[in-house]
Design an enzyme around this catalytic site. Structure first.
Site, PDB file in Angstrom:
ATOM      1  N   LYS A  35      -1.463  56.821  43.200  1.00 30.74           N
ATOM      2  CA  LYS A  35       0.188  57.005  43.764  1.00 30.74           C
ATOM      3  C   LYS A  35       0.100  58.496  44.813  1.00 30.74           C
ATOM      4  O   LYS A  35       0.556  58.265  46.215  1.00 30.74           O
ATOM      5  CB  LYS A  35       1.287  57.529  42.623  1.00 30.74           C
ATOM      6  CG  LYS A  35       2.507  58.252  42.350  1.00 30.74           C
ATOM      7  CD  LYS A  35       3.284  58.047  42.122  1.00 30.74           C
ATOM      8  CE  LYS A  35       4.159  58.083  41.743  1.00 30.74           C
ATOM      9  NZ  LYS A  35       5.155  58.889  40.830  1.00 30.74           N
ATOM     10  N   HIS A 254      35.731  54.063  42.162  1.00 35.55           N
ATOM     11  CA  HIS A 254      35.172  52.198  43.065  1.00 35.55           C
ATOM     12  C   HIS A 254      35.057  51.286  41.812  1.00 35.55           C
ATOM     13  O   HIS A 254      34.055  51.581  40.706  1.00 35.55           O
ATOM     14  CB  HIS A 254      34.768  52.001  43.932  1.00 35.55           C
ATOM     15  CG  HIS A 254      34.624  51.299  44.578  1.00 35.55           C
ATOM     16  ND1 HIS A 254      35.898  50.782  45.858  1.00 35.55           N
ATOM     17  CD2 HIS A 254      33.728  49.666  45.136  1.00 35.55           C
ATOM     18  CE1 HIS A 254      35.141  50.147  46.778  1.00 35.55           C
ATOM     19  NE2 HIS A 254      34.586  49.439  45.706  1.00 35.55           N
ATOM     20  N   CYS A 263      19.854  56.899  35.663  1.00 32.38           N
ATOM     21  CA  CYS A 263      20.949  58.458  35.158  1.00 32.38           C
ATOM     22  C   CYS A 263      21.622  57.940  33.731  1.00 32.38           C
ATOM     23  O   CYS A 263      21.464  58.183  33.386  1.00 32.38           O
ATOM     24  CB  CYS A 263      20.961  58.935  36.375  1.00 32.38           C
ATOM     25  SG  CYS A 263      19.661  59.831  36.749  1.00 32.38           S
ATOM     26  N   LYS A 323      22.527  49.921  42.826  1.00 30.72           N
ATOM     27  CA  LYS A 323      23.202  49.926  44.229  1.00 30.72           C
ATOM     28  C   LYS A 323      23.029  50.204  45.501  1.00 30.72           C
ATOM     29  O   LYS A 323      21.840  49.667  45.799  1.00 30.72           O
ATOM     30  CB  LYS A 323      23.736  51.721  44.106  1.00 30.72           C
ATOM     31  CG  LYS A 323      22.604  53.060  44.342  1.00 30.72           C
ATOM     32  CD  LYS A 323      22.648  54.439  44.220  1.00 30.72           C
ATOM     33  CE  LYS A 323      23.693  54.751  45.025  1.00 30.72           C
ATOM     34  NZ  LYS A 323      23.444  56.789  44.605  1.00 30.72           N
TER      35      LYS A 323
HETATM   36  C1  UDX Z   1      23.648  59.793  39.588  1.00 27.60           C
HETATM   37  C2  UDX Z   1      24.388  60.742  40.160  1.00 27.60           C
HETATM   38  O1  UDX Z   1      25.145  60.510  41.145  1.00 27.60           O
HETATM   39  C3  UDX Z   1      23.594  62.273  40.344  1.00 27.60           C
HETATM   40  O2  UDX Z   1      24.567  63.108  40.852  1.00 27.60           O
HETATM   41  C4  UDX Z   1      22.651  62.489  39.208  1.00 27.60           C
HETATM   42  O3  UDX Z   1      21.746  63.080  39.912  1.00 27.60           O
HETATM   43  C5  UDX Z   1      21.342  61.161  39.361  1.00 27.60           C
HETATM   44  O4  UDX Z   1      22.254  59.667  38.950  1.00 27.60           O
HETATM   45  P1  UDX Z   1      22.614  57.749  41.314  1.00 27.60           P
HETATM   46  O5  UDX Z   1      21.732  57.153  39.408  1.00 27.60           O
HETATM   47  O6  UDX Z   1      21.284  57.549  41.970  1.00 27.60           O
HETATM   48  O7  UDX Z   1      22.898  58.620  40.731  1.00 27.60           O
HETATM   49  O8  UDX Z   1      23.993  56.425  42.044  1.00 27.60           O
HETATM   50  P2  UDX Z   1      25.468  57.045  41.944  1.00 27.60           P
HETATM   51  O9  UDX Z   1      25.378  57.502  43.172  1.00 27.60           O
HETATM   52  O10 UDX Z   1      25.757  57.908  40.879  1.00 27.60           O
HETATM   53  O11 UDX Z   1      25.974  55.749  41.537  1.00 27.60           O
HETATM   54  C6  UDX Z   1      25.509  55.542  39.935  1.00 27.60           C
HETATM   55  C7  UDX Z   1      26.314  53.740  39.695  1.00 27.60           C
HETATM   56  O12 UDX Z   1      27.386  54.370  39.301  1.00 27.60           O
HETATM   57  C8  UDX Z   1      26.205  52.651  40.751  1.00 27.60           C
HETATM   58  O13 UDX Z   1      25.603  52.089  39.566  1.00 27.60           O
HETATM   59  C9  UDX Z   1      27.173  52.324  41.145  1.00 27.60           C
HETATM   60  O14 UDX Z   1      27.235  51.715  42.078  1.00 27.60           O
HETATM   61  C10 UDX Z   1      28.155  53.112  40.302  1.00 27.60           C
HETATM   62  N1  UDX Z   1      29.481  53.481  40.719  1.00 27.60           N
HETATM   63  C11 UDX Z   1      29.319  54.579  41.645  1.00 27.60           C
HETATM   64  C12 UDX Z   1      30.335  52.714  40.737  1.00 27.60           C
HETATM   65  O15 UDX Z   1      30.581  52.196  39.894  1.00 27.60           O
HETATM   66  N2  UDX Z   1      31.569  52.956  41.562  1.00 27.60           N
HETATM   67  C13 UDX Z   1      32.094  54.287  41.817  1.00 27.60           C
HETATM   68  O16 UDX Z   1      32.958  54.636  42.011  1.00 27.60           O
HETATM   69  C14 UDX Z   1      30.819  54.959  42.147  1.00 27.60           C
END
Ligand code: UDX
Length: 444
Positions: A35, A254, A263, A323
């Site tokens: 890496k 959403h 996470c 996502k």
């Molecule tokens: C998340 C937290 O947002 C971040 O602060 C933390 O440190 C790490 O975890 P991440 O997992 O990268 O970040 O993505 P995020 O944008 O939070 O989306 C997580 C999941 O929730 C995705 O599967 C996304 O599709 C879903 N989601 C998000 C929804 O289903 N609806 C929404 O309105 C927003």
């Protein structure tokens, strides 16, 4: 200021790169030599918009370097960041802290006087105190400082999140550590980012509580979207009204085929385990975990309800990652939905702008194609699982011509129901596709 970051995963690599962009001298360390070799050739181990450019810019400026030699990295470092993974422990909910404790063990003999050890990894309450104890046992005469500084960055928007965060939390026990952290984050202080100084425990818990609360918010909206479908309401209108209440906020309302990622699922399970360890039954989070798992399966139920028997049918999946703007498919709804479709005898094809190499490993029985129009060829149905921007702009007329049958399951609500129906698609979306609602939007 010279700092060392241990672990070049999402958090370590993005944090190290952004600290170097702030003007600090950063050495990123990883035990994975291959890496480090790739990073030294400017090849990123993850897909994250903007990261490659920022890494190369700061490397050229001499502020950012990568090594697997821990000793040289720690030499002269005023702060040492621990940014290694804390996955779920095999077969259970607790976070696996073996990587974190291994780092504590490795760095202890190398720490200089007054070193500040900062944990960026998401760790259960009490972990920083254990790290402190560990180093004290190994170096009883050394003066050092422990800081908890969890990261809140989102994949796909990680650099913007680091450079312009909503807040920074710093759990600490000494004025010296507080001053060092304030110096490190000075550029954010100048743009008036709230910096909250707390105890180690509050900082550790704040990270889990934030992620769990966001996951709860999404899950609540997913349940509301089910209700919308039954009563003829539109989830987006409901969300707009709710979001304008400052106490609720507009984001994370959403509807989706269930949340995933590296996470939320892991942190929810870990927080439940922390609760159990302290005899606190966090019932609401148990419900969130259950509802979210069922949500993914429920997407298949919707497909079958519409199409009937899917044996022998060709289903095209638009989006595999959890996502958009990431190549990460961890805990993505695609990993639950696709195996059930295959089990039921469907032939599954997929297209994702970044997620296909990883999907080829985890979903070997699907065929990946290189664009959405190929995906549509002879497909009986298309299923949108990730809201990549390029899917929003698809020429649906062209897509329609390629398809054998016209089922369109838009599980991210990226298309306009009226337009999709007018084109002749048998269109299903979330929280706004009841017969009553469709009659309203079609003006019938
Ligand atoms: C998340 C937290 O947002 C971040 O602060 C933390 O440190 C790490 O975890 P991440 O997992 O990268 O970040 O993505 P995020 O944008 O939070 O989306 C997580 C999941 O929730 C995705 O599967 C996304 O599709 C879903 N989601 C998000 C929804 O289903 N609806 C929404 O309105 C927003």
């Amino acid at each position: 200021m010279r700092i060392a970051i241990i672990g070049t995963g999402y958090v370590g690599l993005v944090s190290g790169t952004c600290f170097s962009e702030f003007g600090h001298e950063v050495v990123c360390v990883d035990a994975d030599i291959s890496k480090i070799e790739l990073l030294n050739q400017n090849i990123m181990p993850i897909y994250e918009p903007g990261l490659e450019d920022l890494v190369s810019k700061n490397k050229l400026a001499g502020r950012l370097s990568f090594t697997s030699d821990l000793k040289s990295a720690l030499m002269g470092a005023e702060a040492v960041f621990i940014a290694v993974g804390t996955p779920s422990r095999h077969g259970e909910s607790h976070a696996d802290l073996s990587y974190v404790f291994q780092v504590a063990k490795d760095i202890a003999p190398l720490l200089q006087e007054n070193a500040v050890i900062v944990t960026k990894s998401t760790v259960p309450v009490g972990t920083n105190r254990k790290i402190k104890q560990f180093i004290e046992n190994d170096r009883p005469t050394l003066k050092f400082h422990i800081v908890s500084n969890p990261e809140f960055l989102r994949e796909g928007a990680a650099i913007a999140d680091f450079m312009r965060p909503d807040r920074i939390v710093i759990g600490h026990e000494s004025e010296y550590a507080k001053d060092i952290m304030a110096k490190l984050y000075r550029p954010l202080y100048l743009i008036e980012t709230p910096i909250i100084f707390t105890s180690l425990e509050s900082s550790e818990l704040a990270k889990y509580a934030s992620n769990s609360f966001l996951a709860t918010k999404i899950t609540f909206m997913n349940e509301m979207s089910n209700l919308c479908e039954q009563v003829g309401a539109d989830i987006h209108d409901v969300a707009k009204v709710m979001g304008l209440d400052g106490r609720i906020g507009k984001k994370f309302l959403h509807p989706s085929p269930g949340f995933g990622g590296s996470c939320f699922p892991k942190d929810l399970r870990a927080l439940l385990a922390i609760g159990d360890d302290h005899n606190i039954d966090i019932q609401i989070l148990k419900a969130v975990v259950k509802v979210n798992e069922e949500r993914k399966i429920d997407m298949v139920t919707r497909i079958i309800k519409k199409m009937g028997d899917i044996k022998g049918k060709t289903i095209g999946i638009l989006g595999l990652t959890f996502k958009p703007n990431t190549d990460d498919i961890r805990e993505s709804s695609s990993l639950v939905i696709i195996p059930i479709l295959l089990e039921l005898g469907a032939y599954v094809k997929a297209y994702d702008p970044q997620g296909m190499p990883e999907a080829a490993q985890q979903l070997p029985d699907i065929m990946c194609v290189d664009n959405p129009y190929k995906l549509a060829e002879n497909a009986d149905a298309l299923v949108v699982l990730t809201e990549w921007n390029e899917f929003r702009a698809l020429d649906l007329k062209k897509i329609k011509k390629q398809m054998a049958d016209l089922y369109l399951f838009d599980f991210r609500n990226i298309y306009n129901p009226k337009e999709a129906c007018a084109l002749g698609f048998d269109y299903v979306s979330l929280g706004r596709n009841s017969i009553l609602h469709l009659k309203n939007v079609m003006g019938a």
